[in-house]
Design an enzyme around this catalytic site. Structure first.
Site, PDB file in Angstrom:
ATOM      1  N   ASP A  64       0.837  -1.199   0.000  1.00 26.67           N
ATOM      2  CA  ASP A  64       0.000   0.000   0.000  1.00 26.67           C
ATOM      3  C   ASP A  64       0.875   1.254   0.000  1.00 26.67           C
ATOM      4  O   ASP A  64       1.672   1.455   0.919  1.00 26.67           O
ATOM      5  CB  ASP A  64      -0.884   0.019   1.264  1.00 26.67           C
ATOM      6  CG  ASP A  64      -1.801   1.228   1.297  1.00 26.67           C
ATOM      7  OD1 ASP A  64      -2.862   1.184   0.647  1.00 26.67           O
ATOM      8  OD2 ASP A  64      -1.434   2.236   1.948  1.00 26.67           O
ATOM      9  N   TYR A 123       2.764   9.848  -0.035  1.00 27.34           N
ATOM     10  CA  TYR A 123       3.842   9.277   0.796  1.00 27.34           C
ATOM     11  C   TYR A 123       5.232   9.562   0.210  1.00 27.34           C
ATOM     12  O   TYR A 123       6.237   9.348   0.859  1.00 27.34           O
ATOM     13  CB  TYR A 123       3.687   7.748   0.954  1.00 27.34           C
ATOM     14  CG  TYR A 123       2.393   7.290   1.574  1.00 27.34           C
ATOM     15  CD1 TYR A 123       1.521   8.181   2.195  1.00 27.34           C
ATOM     16  CD2 TYR A 123       2.022   5.950   1.552  1.00 27.34           C
ATOM     17  CE1 TYR A 123       0.323   7.747   2.749  1.00 27.34           C
ATOM     18  CE2 TYR A 123       0.827   5.510   2.105  1.00 27.34           C
ATOM     19  CZ  TYR A 123      -0.017   6.426   2.687  1.00 27.34           C
ATOM     20  OH  TYR A 123      -1.200   5.986   3.234  1.00 27.34           O
ATOM     21  N   LYS A 135      -2.748   5.981  -4.244  1.00 19.51           N
ATOM     22  CA  LYS A 135      -3.867   6.906  -3.983  1.00 19.51           C
ATOM     23  C   LYS A 135      -3.558   8.297  -4.520  1.00 19.51           C
ATOM     24  O   LYS A 135      -2.391   8.694  -4.553  1.00 19.51           O
ATOM     25  CB  LYS A 135      -4.106   7.018  -2.464  1.00 19.51           C
ATOM     26  CG  LYS A 135      -3.997   5.705  -1.706  1.00 19.51           C
ATOM     27  CD  LYS A 135      -4.274   5.845  -0.222  1.00 19.51           C
ATOM     28  CE  LYS A 135      -3.921   4.561   0.525  1.00 19.51           C
ATOM     29  NZ  LYS A 135      -2.512   4.457   0.928  1.00 19.51           N
ATOM     30  N   HIS A 156      -7.709   9.395  -2.025  1.00 18.38           N
ATOM     31  CA  HIS A 156      -7.093   9.268  -0.690  1.00 18.38           C
ATOM     32  C   HIS A 156      -7.998   9.838   0.422  1.00 18.38           C
ATOM     33  O   HIS A 156      -8.188   9.203   1.453  1.00 18.38           O
ATOM     34  CB  HIS A 156      -5.737   9.983  -0.702  1.00 18.38           C
ATOM     35  CG  HIS A 156      -4.797   9.539   0.364  1.00 18.38           C
ATOM     36  ND1 HIS A 156      -3.437   9.531   0.212  1.00 18.38           N
ATOM     37  CD2 HIS A 156      -5.006   9.078   1.621  1.00 18.38           C
ATOM     38  CE1 HIS A 156      -2.866   9.082   1.302  1.00 18.38           C
ATOM     39  NE2 HIS A 156      -3.799   8.807   2.188  1.00 18.38           N
TER      40      HIS A 156
HETATM   41  N1  LIG Z   1      -5.768   5.979   3.597  1.00 18.51           N
HETATM   42  C1  LIG Z   1      -5.289   6.739   4.562  1.00 18.51           C
HETATM   43  O1  LIG Z   1      -5.707   7.891   4.772  1.00 18.51           O
HETATM   44  C2  LIG Z   1      -4.221   6.190   5.460  1.00 18.51           C
HETATM   45  C3  LIG Z   1      -3.917   6.859   6.678  1.00 18.51           C
HETATM   46  C4  LIG Z   1      -2.931   6.279   7.484  1.00 18.51           C
HETATM   47  C5  LIG Z   1      -2.284   5.119   7.101  1.00 18.51           C
HETATM   48  N2  LIG Z   1      -2.573   4.510   5.904  1.00 18.51           N
HETATM   49  C6  LIG Z   1      -1.888   3.278   5.464  1.00 18.51           C
HETATM   50  O2  LIG Z   1      -1.974   2.296   6.485  1.00 18.51           O
HETATM   51  C7  LIG Z   1      -0.690   1.839   6.832  1.00 18.51           C
HETATM   52  C8  LIG Z   1      -0.627   1.394   8.280  1.00 18.51           C
HETATM   53  O3  LIG Z   1      -1.015   2.424   9.155  1.00 18.51           O
HETATM   54  P1  LIG Z   1      -0.010   3.217  10.109  1.00 18.51           P
HETATM   55  O4  LIG Z   1       1.347   3.164   9.519  1.00 18.51           O
HETATM   56  O5  LIG Z   1      -0.625   4.530  10.385  1.00 18.51           O
HETATM   57  O6  LIG Z   1      -0.084   2.426  11.485  1.00 18.51           O
HETATM   58  P2  LIG Z   1       0.037   0.903  11.984  1.00 18.51           P
HETATM   59  O7  LIG Z   1       0.375   0.009  10.870  1.00 18.51           O
HETATM   60  O8  LIG Z   1      -1.156   0.613  12.821  1.00 18.51           O
HETATM   61  O9  LIG Z   1       1.251   1.004  13.001  1.00 18.51           O
HETATM   62  C9  LIG Z   1       2.574   1.219  12.588  1.00 18.51           C
HETATM   63  C10 LIG Z   1       3.426   1.409  13.850  1.00 18.51           C
HETATM   64  O10 LIG Z   1       3.357   0.218  14.644  1.00 18.51           O
HETATM   65  C11 LIG Z   1       4.667  -0.320  14.847  1.00 18.51           C
HETATM   66  N3  LIG Z   1       4.562  -1.775  14.674  1.00 18.51           N
HETATM   67  C12 LIG Z   1       4.505  -2.486  13.527  1.00 18.51           C
HETATM   68  N4  LIG Z   1       4.355  -3.808  13.773  1.00 18.51           N
HETATM   69  C13 LIG Z   1       4.330  -3.947  15.124  1.00 18.51           C
HETATM   70  C14 LIG Z   1       4.207  -5.058  15.995  1.00 18.51           C
HETATM   71  N5  LIG Z   1       4.070  -6.305  15.533  1.00 18.51           N
HETATM   72  N6  LIG Z   1       4.227  -4.836  17.338  1.00 18.51           N
HETATM   73  C15 LIG Z   1       4.348  -3.571  17.824  1.00 18.51           C
HETATM   74  N7  LIG Z   1       4.473  -2.470  17.040  1.00 18.51           N
HETATM   75  C16 LIG Z   1       4.459  -2.658  15.703  1.00 18.51           C
HETATM   76  C17 LIG Z   1       5.543   0.329  13.803  1.00 18.51           C
HETATM   77  O11 LIG Z   1       6.832   0.557  14.325  1.00 18.51           O
HETATM   78  P3  LIG Z   1       8.155  -0.057  13.602  1.00 18.51           P
HETATM   79  O12 LIG Z   1       8.217   0.561  12.248  1.00 18.51           O
HETATM   80  O13 LIG Z   1       9.253   0.350  14.524  1.00 18.51           O
HETATM   81  O14 LIG Z   1       7.913  -1.551  13.556  1.00 18.51           O
HETATM   82  C18 LIG Z   1       4.858   1.679  13.554  1.00 18.51           C
HETATM   83  O15 LIG Z   1       5.296   2.627  14.500  1.00 18.51           O
HETATM   84  C19 LIG Z   1       0.187   3.054   6.506  1.00 18.51           C
HETATM   85  O16 LIG Z   1       1.560   2.727   6.481  1.00 18.51           O
HETATM   86  C20 LIG Z   1      -0.393   3.470   5.191  1.00 18.51           C
HETATM   87  O17 LIG Z   1       0.057   2.615   4.151  1.00 18.51           O
HETATM   88  C21 LIG Z   1      -3.550   5.031   5.090  1.00 18.51           C
END
Ligand SMILES: NC(=O)c1ccc[n+]([C@@H]2O[C@H](COP(=O)([O-])OP(=O)(O)OC[C@H]3O[C@@H](n4cnc5c(N)ncnc54)[C@H](OP(=O)(O)O)[C@@H]3O)[C@@H](O)[C@H]2O)c1
Length: 266
Positions: free
Chosen positions: A44, A49, A74, A107
């Site tokens: 994704d 980004y 997006k 997005h």
């Molecule tokens: N459409 C939208 O508007 C939108 C908005 C936000 C996000 N997104 C997408 O969704 C994806 C995921 O969301 P997100 O990045 O906001 O948050 P997330 O995936 O819920 O959390 C990522 C965080 O959790 C940590 N982490 C990862 N695996 C872990 C585990 N097994 N145990 C503990 N901590 C862990 C990571 O740290 P480390 O890197 O240190 O592992 C990072 O700080 C984004 O990367 C993006 O592609 C889309």
């Protein structure tokens, strides 16, 4: 290798993807390459980004065939006028060095641009082959219904903030009613689930971590998850969610964590 997936309006979307928000430069390319080598089949990204070049580089470095990987990108909310939309989508292809993406999403909605215009541009990107499938992100129940009505091509996905702490049941129901699947972004609540006592306890009973229980809770409801990590050991941890099943009682208990004001991002 076939990965567990969900079907929606003609699309087959792998239930597990790698989120790449905040991954930049060489570390982004390395994580994408490693994820694909470990068996991830869905990545994704987004124009916003600013890492599409690295995502494309990681894909090529993995050696995995293009048609085995599902790539989502997006178009950002400032580019929703048709001409900007088309430019952004084509720039994404150029950055990724791909002929086509698998899923192109709006997005975020932008109320200053008529939805009809943006949906028209989104559908055009499908008919012109820029993307195999189209969808939306951060769309409310009312907007999903409106978008589905306006679209001349099927919408296949609504990507929304979703984890055990927020209640998105209305948006999920409205999206599914219109034939869209759901992708959960921020699925592990930006890592917060790691310290959750209930998820930890349930995990212990299955030999799993709290993060794995959280991701399992979502995929067990046919919800696509796209956890982001910058650590290779967590890539493996976040992918090991298809070899156990949560009981009905466990699912119910986790559902009890949700609150209407539980969003972190949106
Ligand atoms: N459409 C939208 O508007 C939108 C908005 C936000 C996000 N997104 C997408 O969704 C994806 C995921 O969301 P997100 O990045 O906001 O948050 P997330 O995936 O819920 O959390 C990522 C965080 O959790 C940590 N982490 C990862 N695996 C872990 C585990 N097994 N145990 C503990 N901590 C862990 C990571 O740290 P480390 O890197 O240190 O592992 C990072 O700080 C984004 O990367 C993006 O592609 C889309």
């Amino acid at each position: 290798m076939s990965s567990p997936s969900v079907q929606a309006n003609g699309a087959r979307i792998p239930l597990l993807g790698l989120g790449t928000w905040d991954l930049r430069g060489r570390s982004c390319a390395r994580m994408v390459e490693e994820a694909l080598k470990q068996g991830y089949r869905h990545i994704d990204t987004a124009a916003m980004y600013r890492n599409e070049e690295e995502v494309g580089a990681g894909l090529r470095a993995s050696g995995i065939k293009r048609d085995e990987v599902f790539i989502t990108t997006k178009v950002w909310s400032s580019d929703l006028r048709p001409r900007d939309f088309e430019r952004s989508a084509r720039e994404s292809l150029a950055n990724l060095k791909l002929e086509q993406v698998d899923l192109l999403l709006i997005h975020w909605p932008n109320s200053s641009v008529p939805l009809k215009e943006t949906i028209g541009a989104l559908c055009k990107m499908k008919t012109e082959g820029v993307t195999r499938h189209i969808g939306v992100s951060n769309f409310s129940p009312a907007l999903v219904a409106e978008a589905a009505k306006l679209a001349s091509e099927p919408l296949v996905n609504n990507q929304i903030e979703l984890h055990p702490y927020n209640d998105q049941s209305r948006t999920i129901a409205a999206s599914r009613k219109a034939g869209l699947s759901i992708t959960a972004y921020t699925p592990i609540a930006r890592g917060r689930v790691k310290g959750d006592a209930m998820l930890g306890r349930i995990g212990k009973a299955h030999g799993k971590t709290a993060a794995q229980v959280c991701l399992r809770y979502l995929v067990q409801q046919d919800i696509v998850v796209i956890p982001k990590t910058s650590r290779s050991e967590r890539l493996a941890e976040n992918a090991a969610i298809f070899d156990f099943t949560l009981s009905e009682a466990e699912m119910k208990e986790i559902a009890g964590l949700a609150s209407p004001h539980g969003n972190i991002v949106s």
